[in-house]
Each structure stands twice: as C-alpha cells, then as structure tokens.
Design a protein around this motif. Sequence first.
Motif, mmCIF file in Angstrom:
data_model
loop_
_atom_site.group_PDB
_atom_site.id
_atom_site.type_symbol
_atom_site.label_atom_id
_atom_site.label_comp_id
_atom_site.label_asym_id
_atom_site.label_seq_id
_atom_site.Cartn_x
_atom_site.Cartn_y
_atom_site.Cartn_z
ATOM 1 N N ARG A 124 -13.739 17.806 8.607
ATOM 2 C CA ARG A 124 -13.218 16.700 9.428
ATOM 3 C C ARG A 124 -12.007 17.159 10.240
ATOM 4 O O ARG A 124 -11.845 16.782 11.397
ATOM 5 C CB ARG A 124 -12.844 15.482 8.565
ATOM 6 N N VAL A 125 -11.132 17.971 9.649
ATOM 7 C CA VAL A 125 -9.980 18.509 10.380
ATOM 8 C C VAL A 125 -10.477 19.375 11.528
ATOM 9 O O VAL A 125 -9.974 19.279 12.657
ATOM 10 C CB VAL A 125 -9.047 19.318 9.443
ATOM 11 N N TYR A 126 -11.484 20.210 11.268
ATOM 12 C CA TYR A 126 -12.054 21.059 12.314
ATOM 13 C C TYR A 126 -12.599 20.219 13.461
ATOM 14 O O TYR A 126 -12.277 20.465 14.624
ATOM 15 C CB TYR A 126 -13.164 21.935 11.718
ATOM 16 N N ARG A 127 -13.421 19.219 13.163
ATOM 17 C CA ARG A 127 -14.030 18.398 14.208
ATOM 18 C C ARG A 127 -12.979 17.611 14.991
ATOM 19 O O ARG A 127 -13.039 17.520 16.217
ATOM 20 C CB ARG A 127 -15.050 17.417 13.621
ATOM 21 N N THR A 128 -11.992 17.037 14.298
ATOM 22 C CA THR A 128 -10.943 16.266 14.965
ATOM 23 C C THR A 128 -10.130 17.165 15.893
ATOM 24 O O THR A 128 -9.869 16.809 17.046
ATOM 25 C CB THR A 128 -10.008 15.614 13.923
ATOM 26 N N THR A 129 -9.746 18.336 15.403
ATOM 27 C CA THR A 129 -8.970 19.275 16.217
ATOM 28 C C THR A 129 -9.763 19.719 17.436
ATOM 29 O O THR A 129 -9.250 19.724 18.561
ATOM 30 C CB THR A 129 -8.561 20.505 15.381
ATOM 31 N N ASN A 163 -12.297 18.200 18.919
ATOM 32 C CA ASN A 163 -12.475 17.076 19.851
ATOM 33 C C ASN A 163 -11.205 16.835 20.671
ATOM 34 O O ASN A 163 -11.276 16.602 21.885
ATOM 35 C CB ASN A 163 -12.879 15.809 19.105
ATOM 36 N N GLU A 164 -10.048 16.871 20.019
ATOM 37 C CA GLU A 164 -8.793 16.633 20.732
ATOM 38 C C GLU A 164 -8.500 17.752 21.733
ATOM 39 O O GLU A 164 -8.034 17.495 22.841
ATOM 40 C CB GLU A 164 -7.641 16.479 19.745
ATOM 41 N N THR A 180 -13.215 17.529 3.865
ATOM 42 C CA THR A 180 -11.913 17.312 4.491
ATOM 43 C C THR A 180 -11.627 18.400 5.522
ATOM 44 O O THR A 180 -11.176 18.101 6.635
ATOM 45 C CB THR A 180 -10.800 17.293 3.426
ATOM 46 N N ALA A 200 -9.554 25.668 16.427
ATOM 47 C CA ALA A 200 -9.897 24.579 15.514
ATOM 48 C C ALA A 200 -10.287 25.117 14.141
ATOM 49 O O ALA A 200 -9.900 24.562 13.104
ATOM 50 C CB ALA A 200 -11.026 23.738 16.097
ATOM 51 N N GLU A 203 -10.586 17.470 24.894
ATOM 52 C CA GLU A 203 -10.184 16.394 25.797
ATOM 53 C C GLU A 203 -9.050 16.807 26.740
ATOM 54 O O GLU A 203 -8.799 16.128 27.727
ATOM 55 C CB GLU A 203 -9.755 15.165 24.996
#
Length: 106
Positions: free
Chosen positions: A66-71, A73-74, A63, A97, A77
């Motif tokens: 996933r928070v690290y990767r999502t942050t 990636n956002e 979990t 992140a 961008e």
Amino acid sequence: MHLLHSGIALLFVVHLQKDPHVRVIETHNEHEATMAYVTQNQTAGATFAKAAGLVERMRTAWTQYRVYRTTLNELQELSARELDDLGLHRSMLRQVAHETAYGKAH
C-alpha cells in the motif's frame, strides 16, 4: 553390496546428527550398530505461533504494498517541472516508490 549400504547409512547418520530433531543412540556392544531416529513433535502452541507469524508477514507485506502504490500514485501526479525540482525523472518513479516501501536493495 553390504559395505555400500552401510557406508551410506553411516553418512546419513552423521548428517542427521546436526539436526536438532534427531536423537542418536550409540551402543557400546560391537554387535549392535549406531541408531538414529527423528522426532518432530509440535504442540498446538507452536502451530498457532507459525500461523500467527504467517498472518503478521502477510499484514506487513500488504502494508508495504500500500505504501508503494500510494507513493507511486502521488509521484505520477506531479508535473515534469515538479519532478525536475525534486531531481527526479519519470523513469525513476517506480524505483523511488519501491525504495520508499521496501527499503534500498542491497
């Protein structure tokens, strides 16, 4: 040579007494020495609890990742202007992140 071995054994017994799985038997007969034996009994419940704890730690780690990767990636961008508005530079994105997912490093 006997003194060396008995000294080591005595030192070993003293260190073992601090372990909760070690029981020490002391005798008051001067011909018998102090004896220690180790017990490590685990029930199926204890083994299951360890396995459940491992699964929970793995779930938490996944979990957080996933928070690290999502942050990350956002943040990647965002444009340079948007990052500047947030007071960030591209070189800071991984650190931000990581702190978001895992907390601040001490």
